[in-house]
Motif scaffolding. Structure first.
Motif, PDB file in Angstrom:
ATOM      1  N   GLU A   1     -15.166 -17.098  11.089  1.00  0.00           N
ATOM      2  CA  GLU A   1     -14.167 -16.912  12.143  1.00  0.00           C
ATOM      3  C   GLU A   1     -12.986 -16.088  11.615  1.00  0.00           C
ATOM      4  N   ALA A   2     -12.580 -16.347  10.371  1.00  0.00           N
ATOM      5  CA  ALA A   2     -11.457 -15.606   9.791  1.00  0.00           C
ATOM      6  C   ALA A   2     -11.874 -14.181   9.432  1.00  0.00           C
ATOM      7  N   LEU A   3     -13.094 -14.041   8.897  1.00  0.00           N
ATOM      8  CA  LEU A   3     -13.538 -12.718   8.427  1.00  0.00           C
ATOM      9  C   LEU A   3     -13.649 -11.710   9.565  1.00  0.00           C
ATOM     10  N   ILE A   4     -14.047 -12.149  10.758  1.00  0.00           N
ATOM     11  CA  ILE A   4     -14.211 -11.164  11.835  1.00  0.00           C
ATOM     12  C   ILE A   4     -12.861 -10.719  12.402  1.00  0.00           C
ATOM     13  N   LYS A   5     -11.758 -11.374  11.966  1.00  0.00           N
ATOM     14  CA  LYS A   5     -10.430 -10.946  12.422  1.00  0.00           C
ATOM     15  C   LYS A   5      -9.580 -10.300  11.333  1.00  0.00           C
ATOM     16  N   ALA A   6      -9.841 -10.610  10.065  1.00  0.00           N
ATOM     17  CA  ALA A   6      -8.978 -10.129   8.975  1.00  0.00           C
ATOM     18  C   ALA A   6      -9.330  -8.688   8.619  1.00  0.00           C
ATOM     19  N   PRO A   7      -8.356  -7.758   8.606  1.00  0.00           N
ATOM     20  CA  PRO A   7      -8.682  -6.378   8.231  1.00  0.00           C
ATOM     21  C   PRO A   7      -9.269  -6.313   6.819  1.00  0.00           C
TER      22      PRO A   7
ATOM     23  N   GLY B   1      -0.918  -5.074   1.455  1.00  0.00           N
ATOM     24  CA  GLY B   1      -1.243  -6.080   2.464  1.00  0.00           C
ATOM     25  C   GLY B   1      -1.997  -5.521   3.657  1.00  0.00           C
ATOM     26  N   LEU B   2      -2.581  -4.319   3.510  1.00  0.00           N
ATOM     27  CA  LEU B   2      -3.317  -3.739   4.640  1.00  0.00           C
ATOM     28  C   LEU B   2      -4.644  -4.441   4.871  1.00  0.00           C
ATOM     29  N   GLY B   3      -5.262  -4.958   3.818  1.00  0.00           N
ATOM     30  CA  GLY B   3      -6.558  -5.597   4.001  1.00  0.00           C
ATOM     31  C   GLY B   3      -7.035  -6.230   2.712  1.00  0.00           C
ATOM     32  N   TRP B   4      -8.221  -6.865   2.776  1.00  0.00           N
ATOM     33  CA  TRP B   4      -8.858  -7.401   1.575  1.00  0.00           C
ATOM     34  C   TRP B   4     -10.031  -6.498   1.221  1.00  0.00           C
TER      35      TRP B   4
ATOM     36  N   TRP C   1       2.650   8.228  -1.359  1.00  0.00           N
ATOM     37  CA  TRP C   1       3.562   7.631  -0.380  1.00  0.00           C
ATOM     38  C   TRP C   1       2.893   7.181   0.911  1.00  0.00           C
ATOM     39  N   PHE C   2       1.647   7.610   1.195  1.00  0.00           N
ATOM     40  CA  PHE C   2       1.108   7.358   2.520  1.00  0.00           C
ATOM     41  C   PHE C   2       0.690   5.908   2.743  1.00  0.00           C
ATOM     42  N   THR C   3       0.352   5.188   1.643  1.00  0.00           N
ATOM     43  CA  THR C   3       0.004   3.770   1.818  1.00  0.00           C
ATOM     44  C   THR C   3       1.170   3.003   2.431  1.00  0.00           C
ATOM     45  N   ALA C   4       2.386   3.297   1.967  1.00  0.00           N
ATOM     46  CA  ALA C   4       3.575   2.635   2.529  1.00  0.00           C
ATOM     47  C   ALA C   4       3.714   2.959   4.015  1.00  0.00           C
ATOM     48  N   ALA C   5       3.384   4.210   4.392  1.00  0.00           N
ATOM     49  CA  ALA C   5       3.467   4.597   5.805  1.00  0.00           C
ATOM     50  C   ALA C   5       2.493   3.778   6.651  1.00  0.00           C
ATOM     51  N   MET C   6       1.279   3.567   6.142  1.00  0.00           N
ATOM     52  CA  MET C   6       0.299   2.776   6.901  1.00  0.00           C
ATOM     53  C   MET C   6       0.738   1.310   6.980  1.00  0.00           C
ATOM     54  N   ALA C   7       1.251   0.804   5.843  1.00  0.00           N
ATOM     55  CA  ALA C   7       1.620  -0.617   5.802  1.00  0.00           C
ATOM     56  C   ALA C   7       2.789  -0.905   6.737  1.00  0.00           C
TER      57      ALA C   7
END
Lengths: 293, 293
Positions: free
Chosen positions: A183-189, A232-235, B107-113
């Motif tokens: 359930e968490a995996l299908i929502k977490a980027p 923190g964009l994804g795992w 620098w672009f990772t910060a822009a996405m985050a």
């Protein structure tokens, strides 16, 4: 198939594909662009097929690339000959190699630096597909996860690159409060290197026993992948050697204690193996120092 | 051109191109692979042209990729709608972007985050060619050195990424004992990102007033480029921000005191600009913090 009189044309072809234009090739060969053009046209007529796709940059057709690689192999033999005869070899011919991006980011630079006076022309691809470049005859050797020899090539086991699935502590607390559940995996980027990358999917299968549709960022860069996890964009799964400082500082945490080890192999064309022996020795040395046995 | 009844087919097409296979698309859409296949076949018949090149991974034809991008734009509008209506938007649609590799590394990772809850699908290319992806309609926005607007797109100046030509002190002492001379440059191994990279050639022209054939390693990775310079494989132009620790520690030295500043621009499709406004704001913020005004 080839005549010895084709070699000036072959040299022109290899220079155009290496430099990307007729002008740059002409300059490298110290002839006029129109001489380069005539030589390639003559070879195309002899072969009965186009060899160069005109454009910016100029690219080779399948046959054109295969012929250019032959010229590069001959160039290496010439360099070896000059070395054996104690003569200076003139400008070196670049050695085309396919390497998975994670190897370049972790240990392959040391392998190149330890090989002596060679020039390298790298193509980066996923570890499951880098050997395809060798199969198509576009490179002389490849670092790949493929564990069966490519026809006409030798295979040297190198050890394994170790990966961990990681995220920031904040990301894990927010997206996986009850652990790694479907359930968490299908929502977490999640992070995906490119559409050929199966590391995350395989890890999800190992953790949950299921194939799940994951929301993904596609970030086709090894350091970009680590940076995206840090932001923190994804795992995602990252090579341990790039994670150590971040794990020690608590900026990233592992999502599961088990590593994923990807065995890597050095695939090398049997024809190129003798002239590339110093590179093969250096690749094995660098792999021994950096990979899991 | 499109009927509203085409949308299930468009969703199937976009999912196949995003996930690379009919099976993965079927799973993401919770339908059978044969339903995906039928929908795409129906759309191909309606359009009178193939949309998907079957293979591993499955790829889009020009028309197929353009149609998939339309579906992604619609998906973003739906996400915006759900947000405005205060509803949770379901799984997000990835935003396709073309970014030069050096921007991603600096620098672009910060822009996405900083852009909020978006998913990104990055394509990396040379700064002189990343806008071509926008021109071809394959991405919604691009970071590029192109200083003229792409038709149908807005242009935002971002500032300049600063580069220095560097090598190890040992490399400079060995290859440039008498400075940056044409005689030394045609023998010293240089680094080239890929065949589109003109940074080194332009620097040589600025330093010597001549175009010279340089012996080159081709290393298509920003961090790989820095690592290759550190390993003494060659000299090359690297972003200052990645060099600072190495210059301070004396592991690398600059080959000339003058920097090379490459102005960068955010190109964004006018149709996509409204839904991507939070990303554009974040890109400008991150660029302001990292680039030279």
């Amino acid at each position: 198939m080839l005549n010895s009189s084709d070699y000036p044309s072959l040299a022109a072809l290899a220079a155009v594909l290496r430099h990307g234009s007729f002008e740059a090739a002409a300059q490298a060969l110290s002839v006029t662009p129109s001489a380069v053009s005539q030589r390639i046209k003559a070879l195309e007529e002899r072969m009965g097929t186009p060899l160069v796709l005109r454009g910016t940059p100029a690219r080779g057709t399948d046959t054109g690339r295969r012929l250019a690689r032959h010229m590069e192999e001959v160039g290496l033999l010439e360099a070896q000959l000059a070395h054996d005869l104690g003569q200076s070899g003139g400008p070196a011919t670049p050695v085309p190699l396919a390497v998975n991006a994670d190897s370049l980011a972790t240990w392959f630079t040391a392998a190149m630096a330890g090989a002596g006076e060679m020039l390298f022309q790298l193509t980066l691809d996923d570890q499951d597909h880098s050997a395809d470049w060798l199969k198509r005859g576009e490179v002389m050797a490849a670092v790949s996860a493929r564990d069966r020899p490519v026809p006409g090539c030798d295979l040297h086991p190198l050890g394994a690159l170790r990966y961990y699935a990681v995220a920031t502590p904040e990301f894990a607390a927010r997206h996986f409060p009850e652990g790694i559940t479907p359930e968490a995996l299908i929502k977490a980027p999640s992070l995906l290197f490119n559409e050929k990358d199966r590391l995350q999917d395989n890890w999800v299968m190992a953790q949950t026993g299921r194939k799940l549709p994951l929301p993904t960022h596609r970030i086709p860069s090894t350091h970009g992948f680590v940076d995206a996890a840090l932001a923190g964009l994804g795992w995602g799964l990252n090579p341990e050697v790039l994670l150590t400082p971040h794990l020690e500082a608590g900026r990233l945490i592992t999502l599961a204690p088990e590593p994923v080890d990807i065995a890597l192999y050095w695939h090398i064309s049997r024809l190129s193996a003798p002239v590339l022996a110093p590179l093969t020795a250096s690749v094995k040395r660098a792999a021994r120092a950096a990979l899991i046995p």
